[in-house]
Enzyme design. Sequence first.
Site, PDB file in Angstrom:
ATOM      1  N   ASP A 256       0.172   5.359   0.578  1.00  0.00           N
ATOM      2  CA  ASP A 256      -0.928   6.198   1.059  1.00  0.00           C
ATOM      3  C   ASP A 256      -0.655   7.685   0.987  1.00  0.00           C
ATOM      4  O   ASP A 256       0.449   8.147   1.323  1.00  0.00           O
ATOM      5  CB  ASP A 256      -1.204   5.902   2.545  1.00  0.00           C
TER       6      ASP A 256
ATOM      7  N   GLU B  53       0.840  -1.196   0.000  1.00  0.00           N
ATOM      8  CA  GLU B  53       0.000   0.000   0.000  1.00  0.00           C
ATOM      9  C   GLU B  53       0.874   1.245   0.000  1.00  0.00           C
ATOM     10  O   GLU B  53       1.927   1.288   0.651  1.00  0.00           O
ATOM     11  CB  GLU B  53      -0.911  -0.007   1.228  1.00  0.00           C
TER      12      GLU B  53
ATOM     13  N   GLU C 224      -2.963  10.312   3.039  1.00  0.00           N
ATOM     14  CA  GLU C 224      -4.096  10.367   3.951  1.00  0.00           C
ATOM     15  C   GLU C 224      -4.151  11.725   4.639  1.00  0.00           C
ATOM     16  O   GLU C 224      -3.124  12.234   5.097  1.00  0.00           O
ATOM     17  CB  GLU C 224      -3.975   9.281   5.025  1.00  0.00           C
TER      18      GLU C 224
END
Length: 293
Positions: free
Chosen positions: A114, A112, A116
């Site tokens: 990210d 993953e 955010e």
Amino acid sequence: MAFFLSLLILMSSSANAAYWPPSPGYYPSSRFRSMSFYQGFRNLWGPEHQRMDNNALAIWLDRNSGSGFKSVRPFRSGYFGASIKLQRGYTAGVITAFYLSNNEAHPGYHDEVDIEFLGTTFGKPYTLQTNVYIRGSGDGRIIGREMKFHLWFDPTQGFHHYAILWSPKDIIFFVDDVPIRRYPRKSDATFPLRPMWVYGSIWDASSWATEDGKYKADYRYQPFVGSYTDFKATGCTAYAPGWCRPVSASPFPSGGLSSRQRMAMSWVHSHSLVYDYCRDQKRDHSLTPECWG
């Protein structure tokens, strides 16, 4: 009087310039074709909490549900971006995200990358968190590679472009074409190599999102809305032939960053970086060998 007014304006302009990164000299978001949401993405969950609004996708969280979307195609490298506008006011506990992942293809052992936005309380800025998980380091025993930033602008006042460049050599995160982080491929063990999809979502992460869970989502302020537009997803899909050439987000076709891009990133690290996992003495850095050199 006119002299002092001119001096005041000059001082104000200089002060503002001091808190704005220098030009990176290259603008990758202008190099890649934009697409509408339905050209490259589909709703993944919470369809009743998603709508198109003036050519922008709005997704929202309330006490019933959040929402998320996913790209139609998986990629093995590319440039992935969206212009995003965040909700102002009390948003503690709420995560608005744009990221790459293969968690559905490899549950319990996924990769993953990210971007955010960690919600906040009145009068405090959003925190932009970047993270990289490798082969399940986000599953079970968490080994995060977080770098967090307080942006040099208010992300609730308008749309700003956030992007991830994922190549076989590195991962570079951008905000309005300014590189804020470069994660190099130090080894195969610490770099995502399997195809990933592009995702976006808004959800309740009250247990950790705002000041380590001190402040929770307060649904008196619902709905919490994130707006996305100007989608970009260009690169080598998982189905592309082996000779597909990874895209670059710098003036150099081979990738990397130019000297002006590195200078802009250095400014961001000096003025906007608020947390770097490699500098956290409480972390077990035997688990993050990329911090060693």
